[in-house]
Structure formats: C-alpha cells, structure tokens
Design a protein around this motif. Structure first.
Motif: not given
Length: 197
Positions: A82-90, A92-108
């Motif tokens: 709802s905050d417009n973050y893209i979450w991508a599950g992989t 074996g490489d964890g969970l990616y949280k992607i800021d859709s404004k600048n495409d920066s990524i944070y990994k869990y």
C-alpha cells in the motif's frame, strides 16, 4: 506460459506484449505480474530477472540485482504494498524490498543467529493485511509476518555479524559516523555509507 497480453477494450482483442525475454520460442517461463500505484507494470521471472514496463511510454527497464552466483535471482513471488514498495521473493536469495521511485533495494535474508530474520531465503508468497503487515510464506510453508512500521526507520542489530545485541549508548560524530556502545560486544562504528566496523 511466458507471454504477457494487454486487452484492448476498443478492439476487444488481446495484444501480445513484446518483452525482452519472450523472443525465445521454447519459452516456458512463469511470469509474476503486479502493477504499482504509478501504473508501471512489474514482471518477475524465474530465469530472466525483474522488469519494469512503463505502459504510457511503452518502454521496458531491466532491474538487475545480481547475486553471488548469477546475474539475477530466480524470482518466485511479487507484490506491491500500500506504500508502493515492490516486494520480490526469490529462490534462495531472500526477500527484496524495492523502492519504486528510485529502484533502490533493501534485502531481507535469513540469519541463523538472528531469530528475528526471515525463516528462509526462499519466499513463495507475499501478501498484506488491512493493517499494512506483510505476510510471507517460505518454501517450507512457514508464515512470517513483517509488522507495518515507518519505512524511513531502518533496523540495526548493533553488531557487524547481524546478531541482535543490546545497545547501551549511541553517538553521532562530525563525520556523520554513528558509534554504538553495546553490552558485552564492544563498540561498533557505522559509517555514512552504512558499512560497519
């Protein structure tokens, strides 16, 4: 499988979207789709990576987040919160949280010594409840809940090996480093580029 279509309501027909990966005639790729709040279409694939499609400009952009083993992870799940973050599950490489404004990524990622980390690095399903909490299902069927919080606040464990440590004091110096005094684990310095020592 592997093809993405748009539906023309004027002509009442399906139109094949020419993607960067569907020129392979033997393509059996499963594609996960989600649209963000800015009407950009996101496509996660198992073999070819993550793509963003600007519907208005009709342009593709590949988002390449390489892993240690390959050019991109194998994506299993995709979600726009709802905050417009893209979450991508992989796989074996964890969970990616992607800021859709600048495409920066944070990994869990799962960390054996941290019981608060995700339970596994393979995330098969992502969803959100009405309170903004994210629900994740890993490959073993374990459900993880990421509680909603202020997205501007980042968590720091207090140690360089990501094991949660009791922090007793904190000091910010003129070079913008943070010095964190811990209970039994010494002092940790966090540099402005987020590296630690």
């Amino acid at each position: 499988i592997g093809n993405v279509y748009s539906f023309s309501s004027q002509n009442m027909e399906l139109v094949l979207l020419k993607t960067p990966y569907n020129n392979n005639t033997n393509n059996k790729e499963i594609v996960k789709l989600v649209i963000d709040k800015k009407d950009k279409l996101w496509m996660a694939t198992e073999l070819y990576g993550l793509f963003q499609y600007d519907i208005e400009k009709k342009k593709f952009k590949e988002l390449n987040y390489p892993t240690k083993k390959s050019k991109h992870p194998m994506y299993l799940s995709l979600y726009c919160d709802s905050d417009n973050y893209i979450w991508a599950g992989t796989d074996g490489d964890g969970l990616y949280k992607i800021d859709s404004k600048n495409d920066s990524i944070y990994k869990y990622r799962h960390a054996k010594a941290n019981r608060f980390s995700v339970s596994d690095n393979s995330i098969n399903h992502i969803n959100e409840d009405s309170f903004g909490n994210l629900w994740l299902v890993d490959k073993k069927g374990v459900v993880n809940i990421l509680p909603f919080n202020n997205s501007e606040i980042k968590y720091y464990s207090g140690s360089t090996n990501n094991i949660p440590t009791v922090s007793l004091s904190i000091l910010k110096t003129s070079d913008k480093s943070l010095w964190i005094g811990t209970d039994g684990e010494g002092i940790t310095r966090v540099f402005p580029d987020k590296t630690t020592k």
